[in-house]
Design a protein around this motif. Sequence first.
Motif, PDB file in Angstrom:
ATOM      1  N   GLY A   1      43.663  35.944  43.770  1.00  0.00           N
ATOM      2  CA  GLY A   1      44.384  35.187  44.781  1.00  0.00           C
ATOM      3  C   GLY A   1      44.861  33.831  44.322  1.00  0.00           C
ATOM      4  O   GLY A   1      45.160  32.965  45.139  1.00  0.00           O
ATOM      5  N   GLY A   2      44.958  33.639  43.021  1.00  0.00           N
ATOM      6  CA  GLY A   2      45.410  32.363  42.487  1.00  0.00           C
ATOM      7  C   GLY A   2      46.468  32.557  41.424  1.00  0.00           C
ATOM      8  O   GLY A   2      47.180  33.553  41.410  1.00  0.00           O
ATOM      9  N   SER A   3      46.521  31.595  40.529  1.00  0.00           N
ATOM     10  CA  SER A   3      47.453  31.669  39.409  1.00  0.00           C
ATOM     11  C   SER A   3      46.788  31.010  38.205  1.00  0.00           C
ATOM     12  O   SER A   3      45.688  30.446  38.320  1.00  0.00           O
ATOM     13  CB  SER A   3      48.768  30.954  39.747  1.00  0.00           C
ATOM     14  OG  SER A   3      48.591  29.554  39.712  1.00  0.00           O
ATOM     15  N   THR A   4      47.472  31.027  37.093  1.00  0.00           N
ATOM     16  CA  THR A   4      46.923  30.387  35.897  1.00  0.00           C
ATOM     17  C   THR A   4      46.789  28.875  36.078  1.00  0.00           C
ATOM     18  O   THR A   4      46.065  28.235  35.337  1.00  0.00           O
ATOM     19  CB  THR A   4      47.775  30.706  34.656  1.00  0.00           C
ATOM     20  OG1 THR A   4      49.127  30.280  34.885  1.00  0.00           O
ATOM     21  CG2 THR A   4      47.750  32.202  34.347  1.00  0.00           C
ATOM     22  N   ASP A   5      47.440  28.314  37.086  1.00  0.00           N
ATOM     23  CA  ASP A   5      47.293  26.882  37.385  1.00  0.00           C
ATOM     24  C   ASP A   5      45.888  26.539  37.867  1.00  0.00           C
ATOM     25  O   ASP A   5      45.498  25.377  37.840  1.00  0.00           O
ATOM     26  CB  ASP A   5      48.303  26.438  38.439  1.00  0.00           C
ATOM     27  CG  ASP A   5      49.732  26.442  37.925  1.00  0.00           C
ATOM     28  OD1 ASP A   5      49.926  26.376  36.693  1.00  0.00           O
ATOM     29  OD2 ASP A   5      50.659  26.526  38.761  1.00  0.00           O
ATOM     30  N   ASN A   6      45.124  27.542  38.319  1.00  0.00           N
ATOM     31  CA  ASN A   6      43.761  27.314  38.803  1.00  0.00           C
ATOM     32  C   ASN A   6      42.729  27.278  37.682  1.00  0.00           C
ATOM     33  O   ASN A   6      41.575  26.913  37.915  1.00  0.00           O
ATOM     34  CB  ASN A   6      43.360  28.400  39.802  1.00  0.00           C
ATOM     35  CG  ASN A   6      44.211  28.403  41.044  1.00  0.00           C
ATOM     36  OD1 ASN A   6      45.088  29.248  41.190  1.00  0.00           O
ATOM     37  ND2 ASN A   6      43.983  27.449  41.921  1.00  0.00           N
ATOM     38  N   ILE A   7      43.128  27.658  36.473  1.00  0.00           N
ATOM     39  CA  ILE A   7      42.174  27.736  35.358  1.00  0.00           C
ATOM     40  C   ILE A   7      41.828  26.337  34.878  1.00  0.00           C
ATOM     41  O   ILE A   7      42.712  25.526  34.588  1.00  0.00           O
ATOM     42  CB  ILE A   7      42.751  28.574  34.200  1.00  0.00           C
ATOM     43  CG1 ILE A   7      43.020  30.006  34.662  1.00  0.00           C
ATOM     44  CG2 ILE A   7      41.791  28.555  33.004  1.00  0.00           C
ATOM     45  CD1 ILE A   7      43.792  30.840  33.655  1.00  0.00           C
ATOM     46  N   VAL A   8      40.522  26.081  34.758  1.00  0.00           N
ATOM     47  CA  VAL A   8      40.070  24.776  34.283  1.00  0.00           C
ATOM     48  C   VAL A   8      39.589  24.833  32.829  1.00  0.00           C
ATOM     49  O   VAL A   8      39.662  23.841  32.118  1.00  0.00           O
ATOM     50  CB  VAL A   8      38.996  24.189  35.231  1.00  0.00           C
ATOM     51  CG1 VAL A   8      37.673  24.891  35.098  1.00  0.00           C
ATOM     52  CG2 VAL A   8      38.858  22.724  35.057  1.00  0.00           C
ATOM     53  N   LYS A   9      39.121  26.017  32.389  1.00  0.00           N
ATOM     54  CA  LYS A   9      38.660  26.157  31.001  1.00  0.00           C
ATOM     55  C   LYS A   9      38.737  27.616  30.568  1.00  0.00           C
ATOM     56  O   LYS A   9      38.418  28.515  31.340  1.00  0.00           O
ATOM     57  CB  LYS A   9      37.227  25.673  30.830  1.00  0.00           C
ATOM     58  CG  LYS A   9      36.756  25.752  29.381  1.00  0.00           C
ATOM     59  CD  LYS A   9      35.359  25.233  29.192  1.00  0.00           C
ATOM     60  CE  LYS A   9      34.989  25.330  27.702  1.00  0.00           C
ATOM     61  NZ  LYS A   9      33.616  24.954  27.457  1.00  0.00           N
ATOM     62  N   ILE A  10      39.144  27.816  29.320  1.00  0.00           N
ATOM     63  CA  ILE A  10      39.102  29.135  28.685  1.00  0.00           C
ATOM     64  C   ILE A  10      38.307  28.996  27.396  1.00  0.00           C
ATOM     65  O   ILE A  10      38.541  28.073  26.610  1.00  0.00           O
ATOM     66  CB  ILE A  10      40.516  29.681  28.381  1.00  0.00           C
ATOM     67  CG1 ILE A  10      41.304  29.893  29.676  1.00  0.00           C
ATOM     68  CG2 ILE A  10      40.424  30.987  27.582  1.00  0.00           C
ATOM     69  CD1 ILE A  10      42.724  30.403  29.473  1.00  0.00           C
ATOM     70  N   THR A  11      37.372  29.902  27.202  1.00  0.00           N
ATOM     71  CA  THR A  11      36.619  29.975  25.950  1.00  0.00           C
ATOM     72  C   THR A  11      37.075  31.216  25.213  1.00  0.00           C
ATOM     73  O   THR A  11      37.185  32.292  25.808  1.00  0.00           O
ATOM     74  CB  THR A  11      35.100  30.036  26.220  1.00  0.00           C
ATOM     75  OG1 THR A  11      34.729  28.878  26.973  1.00  0.00           O
ATOM     76  CG2 THR A  11      34.313  30.078  24.918  1.00  0.00           C
TER      77      THR A  11
END
Length: 126
Positions: free
Chosen positions: A65-75
């Motif tokens: 229910g979101g988008s990639t704009d909601n991502i705060v961190k990727i490992t």
Amino acid sequence: MQRESIHLDGFAHRNPVPAASRIGRFLYSGVLTGRDPETKDMPEDMASQCANAFVHIRELMERAGGSTDNIVKITCWLANYRDREALNAEWVSMFPDPDSRPARQVMVAILDQGALIQCDLVAIME
């Protein structure tokens, strides 16, 4: 708050775990690999695996229910720590604004079944 499991059509774990879990505004993914979402095969090259991993990231965020704009961190875990050209290309494509990119951590790992990259993410949802 109730926990919600997020499942993807083109991606599933062999073990009984969802692709991600959400409680309230917080979304945490499990490992997202470079497996082809159509054929379920693992491509042999890093560029294809990176492209597929980022397809899974996009689908996961939409499904949650979101988008990639909601991502705060990727490992990201890489089989070859310095093999970042394809990763960086996908990264810049997904996050073109250098002033609005999530944090990223890259580590080396021994990956199985031909995997060259695995990723997980943390997102804050609306």
